[in-house]
Design a protein around this motif. Structure first.
Motif, PDB file in Angstrom:
ATOM      1  N   VAL A   6      -6.882   4.924  -5.552  1.00  0.00           N
ATOM      2  CA  VAL A   6      -6.675   3.479  -5.453  1.00  0.00           C
ATOM      3  C   VAL A   6      -5.178   3.211  -5.338  1.00  0.00           C
ATOM      4  O   VAL A   6      -4.416   3.577  -6.243  1.00  0.00           O
ATOM      5  CB  VAL A   6      -7.236   2.742  -6.694  1.00  0.00           C
ATOM      6  N   ASN A   7      -4.777   2.628  -4.236  1.00  0.00           N
ATOM      7  CA  ASN A   7      -3.351   2.345  -3.979  1.00  0.00           C
ATOM      8  C   ASN A   7      -2.482   3.570  -4.254  1.00  0.00           C
ATOM      9  O   ASN A   7      -1.450   3.493  -4.916  1.00  0.00           O
ATOM     10  CB  ASN A   7      -2.880   1.140  -4.799  1.00  0.00           C
ATOM     11  N   GLY A   8      -2.954   4.698  -3.751  1.00  0.00           N
ATOM     12  CA  GLY A   8      -2.163   5.925  -3.818  1.00  0.00           C
ATOM     13  C   GLY A   8      -2.295   6.705  -5.108  1.00  0.00           C
ATOM     14  O   GLY A   8      -1.752   7.806  -5.214  1.00  0.00           O
ATOM     15  N   LYS A   9      -3.014   6.155  -6.106  1.00  0.00           N
ATOM     16  CA  LYS A   9      -3.137   6.863  -7.380  1.00  0.00           C
ATOM     17  C   LYS A   9      -4.584   7.275  -7.629  1.00  0.00           C
ATOM     18  O   LYS A   9      -5.507   6.504  -7.358  1.00  0.00           O
ATOM     19  CB  LYS A   9      -2.661   5.973  -8.537  1.00  0.00           C
TER      20      LYS A   9
ATOM     21  N   ARG B  55       0.310  -4.424  -1.174  1.00  0.00           N
ATOM     22  CA  ARG B  55      -0.521  -3.762  -2.160  1.00  0.00           C
ATOM     23  C   ARG B  55      -0.512  -4.530  -3.477  1.00  0.00           C
ATOM     24  O   ARG B  55       0.544  -4.984  -3.924  1.00  0.00           O
ATOM     25  CB  ARG B  55       0.075  -2.391  -2.467  1.00  0.00           C
ATOM     26  N   VAL B  56      -1.656  -4.613  -4.090  1.00  0.00           N
ATOM     27  CA  VAL B  56      -1.723  -5.183  -5.432  1.00  0.00           C
ATOM     28  C   VAL B  56      -1.012  -4.227  -6.389  1.00  0.00           C
ATOM     29  O   VAL B  56      -1.200  -3.024  -6.320  1.00  0.00           O
ATOM     30  CB  VAL B  56      -3.193  -5.341  -5.878  1.00  0.00           C
ATOM     31  N   LEU B  58      -1.067  -2.692  -9.623  1.00  0.00           N
ATOM     32  CA  LEU B  58      -2.134  -2.546 -10.622  1.00  0.00           C
ATOM     33  C   LEU B  58      -1.595  -2.522 -12.050  1.00  0.00           C
ATOM     34  O   LEU B  58      -2.347  -2.591 -13.004  1.00  0.00           O
ATOM     35  CB  LEU B  58      -2.933  -1.264 -10.345  1.00  0.00           C
TER      36      LEU B  58
END
Lengths: 67, 267
Positions: A6-9, B55-56, B58
């Motif tokens: 998720v978003n690169g992680k 991008r959100v 997180l």
């Protein structure tokens, strides 16, 4: 449990979890989030019901201030 | 006397067949708070407002920008900022459309972080791809009349030449090239970047630009709401000046008052 990105992680989620489940777990309001799954944009209407699979790569994006 | 609404209705900005009520487009970046942004948007009279996609994060909670923009009132124009290639720009545009933000897209491809100048080759390539996919494409470009023509031929809904580099507030440094673009264009010309004061916007409008897009100059002003109002008035003033047709400069003085009938004149 399965692993997704998720978003690169990397992130571990329950097998069978939907994107809606993930957004709830991340405390994100689905109204303001845009998702791209394995490089393909997800239509707003069906976004939350998409079931995530092991190895999926997810980008969560949203509108921010800009010119 | 006509009501201002009537005059606007007779001279609307038309982009891709849609009448736009204001010739001032406003960006949402750099405001000190979303509340100030919302108030400035209101004061600007703008109908089209730009947003970016990112991008959100997180790990932190930020206010959701879209909660502060009334979608009934404003037409969202997502941009492709951050894109360094045509493919990246197309990817962002598709996301924006899937998200239901808009199928209008402000196309910007700016690989060089120092000057943020748009890449003409990638921009044209992206425009061709996006038009094919049914997007309404508003490309941000250098003030290059040939490129503007090529984009129009590719189906761009506007061309948006820069006045000077993004955020530089240096004004209409590209005046002569923008004049050529205006003269040639069959689609609206929106001067997009570098206009730092209402007078710059008035200059662009007097020159015949169809609209201007302002962000930094409003957002970073000491009083953004007042500055938004200033730009609104300047855009209207410049447009009126353009439509009226200025007389143009003369070599010598030309009296405005009669040169006969002075008091005490002889027989």
């Amino acid at each position: 449990m399965i692993e997704i990105t998720v978003n690169g992680k990397r992130r571990t989620i329950a097998a069978g979890a939907t994107l809606g489940d993930l957004l709830r777990a991340l405390d994100l309001d689905a109204r303001w989030v845009v998702a791209e799954l394995n490089g393909e944009p997800l239509e707003k209407g069906r976004m939350t019901s998409v079931v995530l699979a092991s190895g999926d790569s997810l980008e969560l994006v949203r509108a921010v201030a800009g010119g | 006397m006509q009501a201002p609404e009537t005059r606007t209705a007779r001279d609307p900005l038309v982009i891709a067949g849609r009448a736009i009520s204001s010739r001032l487009l406003v960006g949402t970046g750099k405001f000190t708070s979303p509340e100030v942004m919302a108030e400035a948007l209101d004061a600007s009279g703008a109908e089209i407002v730009t947003v970016a996609l990112r991008r959100v994060d997180l790990d932190s909670r930020e206010p959701n920008l879209l909660e502060f923009i009334d979608r009934e009132r404003y037409l969202l124009l997502p941009n492709t900022s951050g894109a360094e290639s045509a493919e990246e720009a197309v990817r962002l545009a598709r996301l924006a459309r899937a998200a239901g933000l808009s199928d209008w897209i402000k196309l910007e491809v700016t690989p060089d972080p120092k000057w943020l100048l748009p890449d003409p080759v990638e921009t044209l390539r992206a425009a061709e791809m996006l038009v094919k996919e049914g997007f309404t494409v508003l490309p941000y470009i250098g003030a290059d009349p040939v490129l503007a023509r090529r984009l129009e031929e590719a189906g761009a809904a506007t061309v948006m030449p820069l006045g000077s580099p993004i955020g530089s507030s240096r004004g209409l440094k590209t005046r002569d090239a923008v004049a050529i673009i205006v003269e040639q264009a069959g689609v609206p010309v929106v001067v997009d970047a570098g206009l730092g004061a209402p007078s710059h916007a008035a200059e662009a409008m007097e020159l015949g630009a169809d609209a201007v897009l302002i962000n930094t100059a409003i957002a970073v002003a000491r009083d953004p709401v007042q500055m938004a109002r200033g730009f609104r008035l300047a855009v209207e003033a410049g447009r009126a000046g353009y439509l009226a047709g200025a007389a143009g400069p003369r070599e010598r003085a030309e009296a405005s008052s009669p040169l006969t009938g002075f008091l005490g004149e002889g027989g």
